[in-house]
Every structure is written in structure tokens, then in C-alpha cells.
Design a protein around this motif. Structure first.
Motif, PDB file in Angstrom:
ATOM      1  N   ILE A 170       0.863  -1.176   0.000  1.00 38.69           N
ATOM      2  CA  ILE A 170       0.000   0.000   0.000  1.00 38.69           C
ATOM      3  C   ILE A 170       0.901   1.228   0.000  1.00 38.69           C
ATOM      4  O   ILE A 170       1.866   1.295   0.761  1.00 38.69           O
ATOM      5  N   THR A 171       0.594   2.220  -0.832  1.00 41.91           N
ATOM      6  CA  THR A 171       1.362   3.467  -0.818  1.00 41.91           C
ATOM      7  C   THR A 171       0.522   4.591  -0.245  1.00 41.91           C
ATOM      8  O   THR A 171      -0.689   4.650  -0.451  1.00 41.91           O
ATOM      9  N   LEU A 172       1.171   5.462   0.491  1.00 42.62           N
ATOM     10  CA  LEU A 172       0.562   6.681   1.020  1.00 42.62           C
ATOM     11  C   LEU A 172       1.032   7.817   0.135  1.00 42.62           C
ATOM     12  O   LEU A 172       2.225   7.966  -0.124  1.00 42.62           O
ATOM     13  N   GLU A 173       0.071   8.636  -0.324  1.00 40.04           N
ATOM     14  CA  GLU A 173       0.388   9.757  -1.198  1.00 40.04           C
ATOM     15  C   GLU A 173      -0.209  11.032  -0.621  1.00 40.04           C
ATOM     16  O   GLU A 173      -1.213  10.989   0.082  1.00 40.04           O
ATOM     17  N   SER A 174       0.428  12.157  -0.942  1.00 40.59           N
ATOM     18  CA  SER A 174       0.043  13.435  -0.338  1.00 40.59           C
ATOM     19  C   SER A 174       0.148  14.559  -1.356  1.00 40.59           C
ATOM     20  O   SER A 174       0.920  14.497  -2.305  1.00 40.59           O
ATOM     21  N   THR A 175      -0.636  15.604  -1.097  1.00 45.94           N
ATOM     22  CA  THR A 175      -0.513  16.862  -1.823  1.00 45.94           C
ATOM     23  C   THR A 175      -0.866  17.966  -0.835  1.00 45.94           C
ATOM     24  O   THR A 175      -1.534  17.705   0.176  1.00 45.94           O
ATOM     25  N   ALA A 176      -0.412  19.168  -1.070  1.00 41.59           N
ATOM     26  CA  ALA A 176      -0.744  20.277  -0.170  1.00 41.59           C
ATOM     27  C   ALA A 176      -2.264  20.404  -0.092  1.00 41.59           C
ATOM     28  O   ALA A 176      -2.964  20.267  -1.099  1.00 41.59           O
ATOM     29  N   ALA A 177      -2.782  20.652   1.085  1.00 45.67           N
ATOM     30  CA  ALA A 177      -4.234  20.762   1.283  1.00 45.67           C
ATOM     31  C   ALA A 177      -4.814  21.778   0.319  1.00 45.67           C
ATOM     32  O   ALA A 177      -4.334  22.905   0.212  1.00 45.67           O
ATOM     33  N   GLY A 178      -5.828  21.360  -0.444  1.00 47.04           N
ATOM     34  CA  GLY A 178      -6.499  22.252  -1.381  1.00 47.04           C
ATOM     35  C   GLY A 178      -5.791  22.432  -2.714  1.00 47.04           C
ATOM     36  O   GLY A 178      -6.218  23.220  -3.541  1.00 47.04           O
ATOM     37  N   ALA A 179      -4.680  21.712  -2.944  1.00 48.27           N
ATOM     38  CA  ALA A 179      -3.936  21.848  -4.209  1.00 48.27           C
ATOM     39  C   ALA A 179      -4.728  21.239  -5.360  1.00 48.27           C
ATOM     40  O   ALA A 179      -5.743  20.575  -5.164  1.00 48.27           O
ATOM     41  N   THR A 180      -4.223  21.451  -6.560  1.00 43.93           N
ATOM     42  CA  THR A 180      -4.872  20.922  -7.760  1.00 43.93           C
ATOM     43  C   THR A 180      -5.028  19.408  -7.655  1.00 43.93           C
ATOM     44  O   THR A 180      -4.056  18.711  -7.359  1.00 43.93           O
ATOM     45  N   PRO A 181      -6.230  18.876  -7.892  1.00 42.11           N
ATOM     46  CA  PRO A 181      -6.423  17.421  -7.848  1.00 42.11           C
ATOM     47  C   PRO A 181      -5.499  16.706  -8.834  1.00 42.11           C
ATOM     48  O   PRO A 181      -5.195  17.229  -9.900  1.00 42.11           O
TER      49      PRO A 181
END
Length: 138
Positions: free
Chosen positions: A75-86
Motif C-alpha cells: 500500500i502506498t501513502l500519497e500526499s498533496t498540499a491541502a487544497g492543491a490541484t487534484p
């Protein structure tokens, strides 16, 4: 001079090699015709709304659509800055599921406000799946 024993051993090796290749090719062809088993992966935060200066866990379960837990899967965990471009998610960590299909990641207190999701990339005969997106520290 090559002995009869060496010639016979060479023929046996070649026969086993040919049989092995045929099995691999036949197995791949028969597997390609089969449908993959759908999967679902859940995601939750613990605590559900971590404070800006608080570490937290990301937990969930990987199961088939019939409810069978999928253990020992990556399983991989992925992240983006809150509210960033989907769609702009970046890889953070990887772990394996437990026998009951559960997994857990820890994010430290210093982690920024972020949108998180987990992904199972699929492994024959299972289809890939990804979780919904959850927001932490926003």
C-alpha cells in the motif's frame, strides 16, 4: 571427449527448459483471459481531526468486493498540499497490509496541512484501487 552421461544430462536440461518456458507462456495466456477481482481500500485519520502540532495515524483496510481481507499487499501513502490541484499527489511512504487487510502509517507533528490518499496498485488477480481523499491539519 564428452561422455554419454553429460550428453544425457544436457538433453534433460534442455527438455526441462522448454517445458518451463511453455508453462510460463501458457500460464500467462490463460491468466490474461481471466477477469481481475475488484478491491476496495478504506482510509481514516486517528485522531480524526489532528491539530497543527499533533502527529496522527492513517489507517484502513484492503478487501475484495466480497469482503475478503487482502494481507501482505503493498500500500502506498500519497500526499498533496491541502487544497492543491487534484491529481498532483506525490509518493510519501509504503507499507504492507496485515493478514486481516489492515494497514497503518504515522505522520509526525511537523507534517504540513495536506490531502492524503492510499493506493493499492493491484497484483494479479486483484484490481488496483485507491481510497477517497482525506484532509489533515486544515
Amino acid at each position: 571427449m564428452v561422455s554419454q552421461h553429460h550428453l544425457k544430462a544436457g538433453r534433460v536440461f534442455m527438455l526441462l527448459l522448454i517445458v518451463g518456458i511453455a508453462l510460463v507462456l501458457f500460464g500467462s495466456a490463460s491468466a490474461a483471459g481471466q477477469e481481475r477481482i475488484p478491491t476496495t481500500i478504506s482510509i481514516a485519520l486517528d485522531p480524526a481531526k489532528p491539530a497543527a502540532d499533533q502527529g496522527f495515524f492513517i489507517t484502513g483496510t484492503l478487501i475484495t468486493d466480497t469482503g475478503e481481507p487482502l494481507g501482505n499487499k503493498w500500500i502506498t501513502l500519497e500526499s498533496t498540499a491541502a487544497g492543491a490541484t487534484p491529481g498532483k499527489f506525490q509518493y510519501l511512504k509504503v507499507t504492507r497490509t496485515e493478514r486481516d487487510g489492515s494497514y497503518s502509517f504515522f505522520r509526525p507533528a511537523a507534517s504540513p496541512p495536506e490531502d492524503l490518499m492510499v493506493r493499492f496498485k493491484g497484483l494479479y488477480p486483484y484490481e488496483a484501487s485507491q481510497s477517497e481523499v482525506v484532509t489533515a491539519k486544515k
